[in-house]
Write a protein that holds these residues in place. Structure first.
Motif, PDB file in Angstrom:
ATOM      1  N   ALA A 296     -23.462  22.636  24.646  1.00  0.00           N
ATOM      2  CA  ALA A 296     -23.923  23.387  25.824  1.00  0.00           C
ATOM      3  C   ALA A 296     -25.428  23.563  25.802  1.00  0.00           C
ATOM      4  O   ALA A 296     -26.101  23.491  26.853  1.00  0.00           O
ATOM      5  N   GLU A 297     -25.970  23.823  24.609  1.00  0.00           N
ATOM      6  CA  GLU A 297     -27.417  23.983  24.498  1.00  0.00           C
ATOM      7  C   GLU A 297     -28.132  22.674  24.856  1.00  0.00           C
ATOM      8  O   GLU A 297     -29.159  22.671  25.543  1.00  0.00           O
ATOM      9  N   THR A 299     -26.969  20.334  26.789  1.00  0.00           N
ATOM     10  CA  THR A 299     -26.796  20.151  28.237  1.00  0.00           C
ATOM     11  C   THR A 299     -27.790  21.012  29.005  1.00  0.00           C
ATOM     12  O   THR A 299     -28.391  20.570  30.011  1.00  0.00           O
ATOM     13  N   ALA A 300     -27.952  22.285  28.519  1.00  0.00           N
ATOM     14  CA  ALA A 300     -28.886  23.192  29.205  1.00  0.00           C
ATOM     15  C   ALA A 300     -30.314  22.670  29.110  1.00  0.00           C
ATOM     16  O   ALA A 300     -31.084  22.726  30.100  1.00  0.00           O
ATOM     17  N   ARG A 301     -30.692  22.197  27.950  1.00  0.00           N
ATOM     18  CA  ARG A 301     -32.047  21.672  27.787  1.00  0.00           C
ATOM     19  C   ARG A 301     -32.261  20.450  28.683  1.00  0.00           C
ATOM     20  O   ARG A 301     -33.316  20.286  29.325  1.00  0.00           O
ATOM     21  N   GLU A 304     -32.717  21.637  32.202  1.00  0.00           N
ATOM     22  CA  GLU A 304     -34.031  22.222  32.418  1.00  0.00           C
ATOM     23  C   GLU A 304     -35.097  21.125  32.556  1.00  0.00           C
ATOM     24  O   GLU A 304     -36.004  21.200  33.403  1.00  0.00           O
TER      25      GLU A 304
END
Length: 315
Positions: A296-297, A299-301, A304
């Protein structure tokens, strides 16, 4: 019946071996006899080996009587002394005295016979009714006859003993005692005449009464000592039975505690196994969640970065 074993020279040892052999249960007698004879022969004591091998296996009643003599030495010594006193007393007592001593004799014989049966039972051999009767007969013979007493005192009976038929035993014996007393008085009057028949008769009567009283007192004292010894033995037996019961109770309690501890250990083992499975499951879930967080991290990066690129100045 452990004891001092025979030395290489056999000095005094063969007698002890024979004593112990005759206190060995009849079912084990032959085997032990052959072992002891072989040991003596191997030690170079051929004469001792022959004596041991010549020993005859005792009957069950004779063995029980031998066992009683060895296991109850003090009571057996008193019993022999009582027999000597009774034999002397029976020669001079009147009907009442003979009857009283006969009752005491039966009581003491019965008590010692029970002790012999108990000793045999403790050794793993229960006596039959017929064997108990043979033990009674042997003990009565010891009281009645000096030769029987000597044979029992040696501790090596091979068979049961039989009391003499002419020994007083109850009312018939009382009559015999009376007749014997009258015969002795008659012989005394013939063999030792006195100047005055009336004085002679009175003196003889007084002397008979004195002797009878002394002998009766000695017999009563011996009977009382035997009764006291019997009471002491019964007390000791009761104490031993109480101690045995207490030991059994403690054993039962220990067994219960052990069972409870084993049950607790089993339950704890199951709980430990279950906890280990739950821990493993939790660790697996934690690893999976960690992996999911990392994804998830990332994917979030990535999102962004993509948003930043799209939001940049137009070309």
């Amino acid at each position: 019946m452990a004891g001092k074993r025979v030395g290489p020279d056999g000095e005094g040892g063969v007698e002890q071996v024979l004593d112990e052999l005759y206190a060995t249960p009849p079912s084990d007698f032959v085997t032990r006899r052959e072992q002891e004879a072989l040991a003596a022969r191997s030690a170079g004591r051929a004469a001792d080996a022959r004596r041991i091998r010549a020993a005859r296996r005792p009957t069950q009643a004779a063995w029980a009587a031998n066992l009683l003599l060895r296991a109850r030495r003090q009571e057996s010594r008193r019993f022999l002394e009582l027999g000597q006193a009774l034999r002397e007393a029976y020669r001079t007592l009147d009907a009442d005295g003979v009857r009283e001593l006969s009752e005491q004799r039966r009581s003491i014989v019965s008590a010692l016979s029970r002790q012999a049966a108990e000793l045999a039972r403790e050794a793993g051999h229960r006596l039959s009714d017929a064997t108990r009767q043979d033990v009674d007969s042997t003990l009565r013979a010891v009281l009645a006859d000096q030769d029987a007493a000597d044979r029992w005192a040696a501790g090596r009976l091979e068979s049961a003993l039989t009391p003499p038929a002419d020994f007083p035993a109850g009312s018939a014996g009382s009559a015999a005692g009376e007749r014997s007393g009258r015969a002795r008085a008659e012989r005394a009057r013939v063999e030792a005449p006195r100047p005055s028949p009336r004085s002679r008769k009175q003196d003889e009567l007084a002397e008979r009464r004195r002797r009878r009283q002394e002998q009766l007192e000695a017999a009563r004292q011996a009977a009382e000592e035997a009764a006291r010894a019997l009471r002491d033995l019964r007390t000791a037996r009761a104490d031993a039975a109480s101690a045995l019961q207490q030991a059994r109770d403690r054993q039962d309690l220990a067994e219960q505690r052990r069972s409870a501890a084993e049950e607790e250990l089993r339950t704890a083992g199951e709980e430990l196994t279950r906890a280990e499975r739950e821990r493993q499951d939790a660790e697996d879930r934690l690893r999976a969640a960690g992996d999911a967080v990392k994804r998830a991290e990332r994917t979030a990066r990535d999102a962004e970065k993509q948003a930043a690129r799209l939001a940049g100045p137009a070309s």
